[in-house]
Write an enzyme that holds these catalytic residues in place. Structure first.
Site, PDB file in Angstrom:
ATOM      1  N   SER A   1      37.028   0.105 -24.413  1.00 35.57           N
ATOM      2  CA  SER A   1      36.873   0.191 -22.959  1.00 35.57           C
ATOM      3  C   SER A   1      37.614   1.426 -22.445  1.00 35.57           C
ATOM      4  O   SER A   1      38.647   1.810 -23.000  1.00 35.57           O
ATOM      5  CB  SER A   1      37.470  -1.082 -22.353  1.00 35.57           C
ATOM      6  OG  SER A   1      37.018  -1.305 -21.051  1.00 35.57           O
ATOM      7  N   PRO A   2      37.124   2.039 -21.373  1.00 32.97           N
ATOM      8  CA  PRO A   2      37.836   3.218 -20.839  1.00 32.97           C
ATOM      9  C   PRO A   2      39.243   2.856 -20.368  1.00 32.97           C
ATOM     10  O   PRO A   2      39.438   1.840 -19.712  1.00 32.97           O
ATOM     11  CB  PRO A   2      36.967   3.658 -19.655  1.00 32.97           C
ATOM     12  CG  PRO A   2      36.098   2.492 -19.324  1.00 32.97           C
ATOM     13  CD  PRO A   2      35.923   1.715 -20.583  1.00 32.97           C
TER      14      PRO A   2
ATOM     15  N   CYS B   1      42.676   4.780 -18.636  1.00 27.74           N
ATOM     16  CA  CYS B   1      43.426   5.927 -18.129  1.00 27.74           C
ATOM     17  C   CYS B   1      44.686   6.121 -18.955  1.00 27.74           C
ATOM     18  O   CYS B   1      45.406   5.157 -19.221  1.00 27.74           O
ATOM     19  CB  CYS B   1      43.853   5.693 -16.685  1.00 27.74           C
ATOM     20  SG  CYS B   1      42.515   5.734 -15.502  1.00 27.74           S
TER      21      CYS B   1
ATOM     22  N   ALA C   1      38.415   6.929 -16.984  1.00 31.35           N
ATOM     23  CA  ALA C   1      37.940   7.365 -15.675  1.00 31.35           C
ATOM     24  C   ALA C   1      38.239   8.848 -15.502  1.00 31.35           C
ATOM     25  O   ALA C   1      39.394   9.267 -15.518  1.00 31.35           O
ATOM     26  CB  ALA C   1      38.624   6.559 -14.578  1.00 31.35           C
TER      27      ALA C   1
ATOM     28  N   GLN D   1      33.516   8.098 -18.721  1.00 26.39           N
ATOM     29  CA  GLN D   1      33.370   7.343 -17.470  1.00 26.39           C
ATOM     30  C   GLN D   1      33.586   8.295 -16.289  1.00 26.39           C
ATOM     31  O   GLN D   1      34.667   8.880 -16.156  1.00 26.39           O
ATOM     32  CB  GLN D   1      34.387   6.201 -17.427  1.00 26.39           C
ATOM     33  CG  GLN D   1      34.137   5.261 -16.251  1.00 26.39           C
ATOM     34  CD  GLN D   1      35.185   4.181 -16.122  1.00 26.39           C
ATOM     35  OE1 GLN D   1      36.385   4.470 -16.155  1.00 26.39           O
ATOM     36  NE2 GLN D   1      34.754   2.938 -15.977  1.00 26.39           N
TER      37      GLN D   1
ATOM     38  N   TYR E   1      37.429   1.270  -6.591  1.00 25.43           N
ATOM     39  CA  TYR E   1      37.356   2.714  -6.388  1.00 25.43           C
ATOM     40  C   TYR E   1      36.131   3.032  -5.508  1.00 25.43           C
ATOM     41  O   TYR E   1      35.428   2.126  -5.063  1.00 25.43           O
ATOM     42  CB  TYR E   1      37.357   3.444  -7.737  1.00 25.43           C
ATOM     43  CG  TYR E   1      38.629   3.139  -8.507  1.00 25.43           C
ATOM     44  CD1 TYR E   1      39.871   3.495  -7.975  1.00 25.43           C
ATOM     45  CD2 TYR E   1      38.605   2.448  -9.712  1.00 25.43           C
ATOM     46  CE1 TYR E   1      41.049   3.178  -8.639  1.00 25.43           C
ATOM     47  CE2 TYR E   1      39.788   2.135 -10.384  1.00 25.43           C
ATOM     48  CZ  TYR E   1      41.007   2.497  -9.846  1.00 25.43           C
ATOM     49  OH  TYR E   1      42.166   2.174 -10.488  1.00 25.43           O
TER      50      TYR E   1
ATOM     51  N   ARG F   1      29.579   0.572 -14.722  1.00 26.92           N
ATOM     52  CA  ARG F   1      30.574  -0.509 -14.697  1.00 26.92           C
ATOM     53  C   ARG F   1      30.682  -1.048 -13.283  1.00 26.92           C
ATOM     54  O   ARG F   1      30.854  -0.278 -12.332  1.00 26.92           O
ATOM     55  CB  ARG F   1      31.946  -0.021 -15.184  1.00 26.92           C
ATOM     56  CG  ARG F   1      33.034  -1.079 -14.995  1.00 26.92           C
ATOM     57  CD  ARG F   1      34.319  -0.776 -15.736  1.00 26.92           C
ATOM     58  NE  ARG F   1      34.238  -1.281 -17.115  1.00 26.92           N
ATOM     59  CZ  ARG F   1      35.308  -1.467 -17.908  1.00 26.92           C
ATOM     60  NH1 ARG F   1      36.512  -1.177 -17.468  1.00 26.92           N
ATOM     61  NH2 ARG F   1      35.151  -1.935 -19.122  1.00 26.92           N
TER      62      ARG F   1
ATOM     63  N   ARG G   1      43.225  -3.501 -23.931  1.00 22.64           N
ATOM     64  CA  ARG G   1      44.618  -3.613 -24.390  1.00 22.64           C
ATOM     65  C   ARG G   1      44.754  -3.972 -25.860  1.00 22.64           C
ATOM     66  O   ARG G   1      45.658  -3.479 -26.540  1.00 22.64           O
ATOM     67  CB  ARG G   1      45.367  -4.624 -23.510  1.00 22.64           C
ATOM     68  CG  ARG G   1      45.651  -4.071 -22.127  1.00 22.64           C
ATOM     69  CD  ARG G   1      46.023  -5.147 -21.163  1.00 22.64           C
ATOM     70  NE  ARG G   1      44.903  -6.057 -20.929  1.00 22.64           N
ATOM     71  CZ  ARG G   1      44.959  -7.115 -20.135  1.00 22.64           C
ATOM     72  NH1 ARG G   1      46.094  -7.416 -19.526  1.00 22.64           N
ATOM     73  NH2 ARG G   1      43.897  -7.886 -19.959  1.00 22.64           N
TER      74      ARG G   1
HETATM   75  C1  FMN Z   1      46.076   1.347 -19.718  1.00 19.89           C
HETATM   76  C2  FMN Z   1      44.789   0.915 -19.081  1.00 19.89           C
HETATM   77  C3  FMN Z   1      44.006   1.851 -18.417  1.00 19.89           C
HETATM   78  C4  FMN Z   1      42.782   1.478 -17.854  1.00 19.89           C
HETATM   79  N1  FMN Z   1      41.970   2.445 -17.306  1.00 19.89           N
HETATM   80  C5  FMN Z   1      40.692   2.124 -16.950  1.00 19.89           C
HETATM   81  C6  FMN Z   1      39.762   3.137 -16.628  1.00 19.89           C
HETATM   82  O1  FMN Z   1      40.014   4.325 -16.714  1.00 19.89           O
HETATM   83  N2  FMN Z   1      38.517   2.729 -16.228  1.00 19.89           N
HETATM   84  C7  FMN Z   1      38.158   1.407 -16.176  1.00 19.89           C
HETATM   85  O2  FMN Z   1      37.015   1.088 -15.808  1.00 19.89           O
HETATM   86  N3  FMN Z   1      39.029   0.450 -16.548  1.00 19.89           N
HETATM   87  C8  FMN Z   1      40.259   0.765 -16.943  1.00 19.89           C
HETATM   88  N4  FMN Z   1      41.102  -0.214 -17.390  1.00 19.89           N
HETATM   89  C9  FMN Z   1      40.585  -1.584 -17.504  1.00 19.89           C
HETATM   90  C10 FMN Z   1      40.064  -1.823 -18.924  1.00 19.89           C
HETATM   91  O3  FMN Z   1      39.011  -0.944 -19.256  1.00 19.89           O
HETATM   92  C11 FMN Z   1      39.603  -3.283 -19.089  1.00 19.89           C
HETATM   93  O4  FMN Z   1      38.491  -3.494 -18.263  1.00 19.89           O
HETATM   94  C12 FMN Z   1      40.699  -4.287 -18.775  1.00 19.89           C
HETATM   95  O5  FMN Z   1      41.944  -3.868 -19.287  1.00 19.89           O
HETATM   96  C13 FMN Z   1      40.381  -5.660 -19.325  1.00 19.89           C
HETATM   97  O6  FMN Z   1      40.206  -5.597 -20.724  1.00 19.89           O
HETATM   98  P1  FMN Z   1      41.355  -6.065 -21.776  1.00 19.89           P
HETATM   99  O7  FMN Z   1      41.697  -7.493 -21.416  1.00 19.89           O
HETATM  100  O8  FMN Z   1      40.677  -5.949 -23.119  1.00 19.89           O
HETATM  101  O9  FMN Z   1      42.526  -5.163 -21.610  1.00 19.89           O
HETATM  102  C14 FMN Z   1      42.365   0.137 -17.926  1.00 19.89           C
HETATM  103  C15 FMN Z   1      43.170  -0.806 -18.566  1.00 19.89           C
HETATM  104  C16 FMN Z   1      44.345  -0.433 -19.155  1.00 19.89           C
HETATM  105  C17 FMN Z   1      45.148  -1.479 -19.880  1.00 19.89           C
END
Ligand code: FMN
Length: 361
Positions: free
Chosen positions: A21-22, A24, A56, A98, A181, A227, A321
């Site tokens: 998943s994307p 930041c 992103a 993204q 956003y 998304r 994560r």
């Molecule tokens: C460090 C970090 C940065 C993230 N940055 C983005 C992002 O750039 N774009 C986005 O759509 N979601 C972002 N997310 C959300 C994740 O892509 C994901 O949707 C969310 O963490 C839930 O998934 P998980 O339970 O596997 O962590 C970020 C999450 C984390 C932990």
């Protein structure tokens, strides 16, 4: 069908259904990707993910969440991505970017810095924009409501970023219309109080996103994801019913897959977060529209991910994560589920028997 079944999306072949998943990294200066991103994304590709999605990436400099965000608003940003793409491809993985605009959540500090609006002397900016002049919370910037000319400029910025994605050689573009956003802010009646053709009824609130999709599609003929936040988890906000209706329209516009997240539009809402809590939204959108979906959110366990695919709740799983905890999650999942997958030839002496050598450059 299971987690390790191949998947083809608009001609793009994935050897299995696990993606990154994307996320930041807040590690860019002036929007540029760095060696950190090469190693971060490269190691997850080495770890066997079928697809990695670059975080992103702001289509304008004011569209960044923080001064450390990745950007894709000028041609100079392309070169480093070419290097990252070449490496990820050398691992047999595909790579997406993204494209994002932070809207009213822009000009904040990085998560490990002070959590407040950044002033111009700290790398922040004052030109924070939204559909309506309503801040996310008292600790966020006061946005100004975008004028029609600003909306058109934003659409052009997404189009230009899509052209850069072609030049860089990405496999996937994902449009970020989730997490509160800019594009999500237009969708939700809680943040969009406009009275022009971009506000009011559903068909007006989705207008900006659909115009962005059309603009991106003019440049980008490869695989396209969007998304969304399937629900705001808030009274009077965007709902899963809205998401189903939107997905039907996005499908007719040539969007290939809906990446189904939730929340982020308003603070202090109760979210029943837990294993797979967003998966039912991906399942409903998939079932009721026939579009491909990705499930994301608290997916940590290989059996859980396998269950999502076997039960046709989604076509792809995206992990965030858990991929930070274990960049080798995909090859570990294969071992756990007794499936064979590929390992880098350099690491082959550590691979379980039956693994295949991963083609490399
Ligand atoms: C460090 C970090 C940065 C993230 N940055 C983005 C992002 O750039 N774009 C986005 O759509 N979601 C972002 N997310 C959300 C994740 O892509 C994901 O949707 C969310 O963490 C839930 O998934 P998980 O339970 O596997 O962590 C970020 C999450 C984390 C932990």
């Amino acid at each position: 069908m299971h987690l390790f079944s191949p998947l083809t999306i608009r001609g793009m072949e994935l050897p299995h259904r696990i993606g990154v998943s994307p996320m930041c990294q807040y590690s860019s200066k002036d929007g540029f990707a760095t060696d950190w991103h090469l190693v971060h994304l490269g190691s997850r590709a080495t770890g066997g993910a079928a697809l990695v999605i670059v975080e992103a990436s702001a289509v304008t400099s004011e569209g960044r969440i923080t001064p450390g965000d990745m950007g894709f608003w000028k041609d100079e940003h392309i070169a480093k991505h070419r290097q990252i793409i070449e490496f990820v491809h050398s691992q047999g993985a595909r790579i997406g970017i993204q494209l994002a605009h932070a809207g009213r959540k822009a000009s904040m500090g990085v998560p490990w810095g002070p959590e407040r609006v950044m002033g111009p002397d700290e790398g922040g900016w004052t030109n924070v924009m939204a559909p309506s002049a309503i801040p996310f919370s008292p600790t966020y910037a006061q946005p100004h409501a975008l004028e029609t000319a600003g909306i058109k400029k934003t659409i052009d910025a997404f189009r230009a970023a899509a052209r850069r994605a072609v030049e860089a050689g990405f496999d996937v573009v994902e449009i970020h219309a989730a997490h509160g956003y800019l594009l999500h802010e237009f969708l939700s009646p809680l943040s969009n109080r406009r009275t022009d053709e971009y506000g009011g009824p559903f068909k007006n609130r989705i207008r900006l996103l659909t115009e962005v999709v059309d603009a991106v599609r003019q440049e980008w003929t490869r695989t396209l994801f969007v998304r969304i936040s399937a629900t705001d988890w808030a009274e009077g906000g965007w709902t899963i019913d809205d998401s189903v209706e939107l997905s039907k329209i996005l499908k007719t516009q040539g969007v290939d897959l809906i990446d189904v997240s939730s929340g982020g539009l308003v603070p202090n809402v109760k979210i029943p977060a837990g294993p797979g809590y967003q998966t039912p939204f991906a399942e409903r959108i998939r079932r009721e529209t026939g579009i491909l979906t990705a499930a994301v959110g608290f997916i940590v366990d290989p059996a859980q991910a396998d269950h999502i695919i076997r039960n046709e709740q989604a076509d792809l799983v995206l992990l965030a994560r858990e991929m930070l905890r274990d960049p080798y999650w995909a090859v570990h999942a294969a071992e756990h589920l007794d499936k064979k997958t590929s390992w880098p030839v350099q690491y082959f002496r550590a691979a379980p028997s039956g693994s295949t050598p991963r083609p490399t450059w």
